[in-house]
Design a protein around this motif. Sequence first.
Motif, PDB file in Angstrom:
ATOM      1  N   GLY A  19       0.810  -1.214   0.000  1.00  0.00           N
ATOM      2  CA  GLY A  19       0.000   0.000   0.000  1.00  0.00           C
ATOM      3  C   GLY A  19       0.844   1.267   0.000  1.00  0.00           C
ATOM      4  N   VAL A  20       1.918   1.268   0.781  1.00  0.00           N
ATOM      5  CA  VAL A  20       2.796   2.448   0.831  1.00  0.00           C
ATOM      6  C   VAL A  20       3.498   2.644  -0.504  1.00  0.00           C
ATOM      7  CG1 VAL A  20       4.877   3.395   1.894  1.00  0.00           C
ATOM      8  CG2 VAL A  20       3.097   2.403   3.319  1.00  0.00           C
ATOM      9  N   ARG A  21       3.999   1.557  -1.081  1.00  0.00           N
ATOM     10  CA  ARG A  21       4.674   1.672  -2.389  1.00  0.00           C
ATOM     11  C   ARG A  21       3.702   2.142  -3.460  1.00  0.00           C
ATOM     12  NH1 ARG A  21       7.720  -0.474   1.363  1.00  0.00           N
ATOM     13  NH2 ARG A  21       9.861  -0.926   0.817  1.00  0.00           N
ATOM     14  N   ALA A  22       2.471   1.634  -3.409  1.00  0.00           N
ATOM     15  CA  ALA A  22       1.457   2.065  -4.375  1.00  0.00           C
ATOM     16  C   ALA A  22       1.108   3.532  -4.166  1.00  0.00           C
ATOM     17  CB  ALA A  22       0.203   1.200  -4.247  1.00  0.00           C
ATOM     18  N   SER A  23       0.992   3.965  -2.924  1.00  0.00           N
ATOM     19  CA  SER A  23       0.613   5.354  -2.667  1.00  0.00           C
ATOM     20  C   SER A  23       1.682   6.335  -3.133  1.00  0.00           C
ATOM     21  CB  SER A  23       0.289   5.556  -1.183  1.00  0.00           C
ATOM     22  OG  SER A  23       1.429   5.373  -0.386  1.00  0.00           O
ATOM     23  N   ARG A  24       2.935   5.951  -3.053  1.00  0.00           N
ATOM     24  CA  ARG A  24       4.002   6.828  -3.560  1.00  0.00           C
ATOM     25  C   ARG A  24       3.854   7.066  -5.063  1.00  0.00           C
ATOM     26  NH1 ARG A  24       9.248   4.383  -0.343  1.00  0.00           N
ATOM     27  NH2 ARG A  24       8.663   5.256   1.670  1.00  0.00           N
ATOM     28  N   VAL A  25       3.610   6.007  -5.780  1.00  0.00           N
ATOM     29  CA  VAL A  25       3.444   6.132  -7.232  1.00  0.00           C
ATOM     30  C   VAL A  25       2.151   6.876  -7.549  1.00  0.00           C
ATOM     31  CG1 VAL A  25       3.135   4.819  -9.368  1.00  0.00           C
ATOM     32  CG2 VAL A  25       4.840   4.091  -7.698  1.00  0.00           C
ATOM     33  N   LEU A  26       1.083   6.553  -6.833  1.00  0.00           N
ATOM     34  CA  LEU A  26      -0.198   7.209  -7.081  1.00  0.00           C
ATOM     35  C   LEU A  26      -0.137   8.708  -6.840  1.00  0.00           C
ATOM     36  CD1 LEU A  26      -2.668   4.664  -5.495  1.00  0.00           C
ATOM     37  CD2 LEU A  26      -2.572   5.350  -7.890  1.00  0.00           C
ATOM     38  N   ALA A  27       0.543   9.109  -5.782  1.00  0.00           N
ATOM     39  CA  ALA A  27       0.646  10.542  -5.488  1.00  0.00           C
ATOM     40  C   ALA A  27       1.348  11.281  -6.623  1.00  0.00           C
ATOM     41  CB  ALA A  27       1.373  10.762  -4.166  1.00  0.00           C
ATOM     42  N   VAL A  28       2.412  10.700  -7.132  1.00  0.00           N
ATOM     43  CA  VAL A  28       3.145  11.337  -8.233  1.00  0.00           C
ATOM     44  C   VAL A  28       2.288  11.374  -9.495  1.00  0.00           C
ATOM     45  CG1 VAL A  28       5.134  11.073  -9.757  1.00  0.00           C
ATOM     46  CG2 VAL A  28       5.418  10.822  -7.288  1.00  0.00           C
ATOM     47  N   LEU A  29       1.619  10.269  -9.812  1.00  0.00           N
ATOM     48  CA  LEU A  29       0.763  10.249 -11.008  1.00  0.00           C
ATOM     49  C   LEU A  29      -0.399  11.222 -10.884  1.00  0.00           C
ATOM     50  CD1 LEU A  29       0.656   6.411 -11.749  1.00  0.00           C
ATOM     51  CD2 LEU A  29       1.922   8.170 -13.002  1.00  0.00           C
ATOM     52  N   PHE A  30      -0.967  11.310  -9.702  1.00  0.00           N
ATOM     53  CA  PHE A  30      -2.066  12.236  -9.455  1.00  0.00           C
ATOM     54  C   PHE A  30      -1.572  13.676  -9.579  1.00  0.00           C
ATOM     55  CE2 PHE A  30      -6.158  12.182  -6.653  1.00  0.00           C
ATOM     56  CZ  PHE A  30      -6.789  13.021  -7.546  1.00  0.00           C
ATOM     57  N   ALA A  31      -0.387  13.957  -9.053  1.00  0.00           N
ATOM     58  CA  ALA A  31       0.182  15.313  -9.148  1.00  0.00           C
ATOM     59  C   ALA A  31       0.425  15.699 -10.604  1.00  0.00           C
ATOM     60  CB  ALA A  31       1.470  15.400  -8.345  1.00  0.00           C
ATOM     61  N   ILE A  32       0.902  14.764 -11.393  1.00  0.00           N
ATOM     62  CA  ILE A  32       1.110  15.031 -12.818  1.00  0.00           C
ATOM     63  C   ILE A  32      -0.221  15.353 -13.488  1.00  0.00           C
ATOM     64  CG2 ILE A  32       1.780  13.981 -15.019  1.00  0.00           C
ATOM     65  CD1 ILE A  32       3.966  12.464 -13.413  1.00  0.00           C
ATOM     66  N   LYS A  33      -1.258  14.580 -13.136  1.00  0.00           N
ATOM     67  CA  LYS A  33      -2.591  14.839 -13.700  1.00  0.00           C
ATOM     68  C   LYS A  33      -3.099  16.227 -13.317  1.00  0.00           C
ATOM     69  CE  LYS A  33      -7.342  13.307 -13.784  1.00  0.00           C
ATOM     70  NZ  LYS A  33      -8.383  12.592 -13.091  1.00  0.00           N
TER      71      LYS A  33
END
Length: 167
Positions: free
Chosen positions: A16-30
């Motif tokens: 979950g933590v590893r996924a959230s790191r990637v998700l936060a970056v992808l969401f920020a790019i969006k």
Amino acid sequence: MTLYLTLALAFFNMTGVRASRVLAVLFAIKLGAGPFTIGALAAMFALFPLLLSWPAGLLSDRYGPRRPLLFSAVCGSLGMVIPYFIHTLPALYVAGMLSGMSFAFFLVIVQNLVGVLSTPEKRASAFSNFSLFGATSNFIGPLVAGLSVDHLDHPVSCLVAGVFTLI
């Protein structure tokens, strides 16, 4: 049996933590964030582990592992629920801080539990297994993040990561 349960819970939390790191970056790019903003956001995930690892160990020694682990699960899940409801960069920063705080408590306490729950002759094997679970979560977490963004969208993907952390 308890050691295996601890390793399984470690796998889900770290995924979950590893996924959230990637998700936060992808969401920020969006959301249109620039390189510095994305770098600062990624750093938020490491700031609290840097600052809180030692106090987390002290709290674990004082109160035992149950309460700090529960605090860790709630912080990690709450961190990923916030971007589900609030689609802004500040919400992603808060998510990064909460996720980092969660991981600081979680990692220190679970490493201690692996040592305490294993017998002296099996301790090296137990820590090797813990490392393998961590390495596997390093692979699965970003994969879950990418697949969930592709199939569900960014906010719902945050809930997916939050569920992994809550487990």
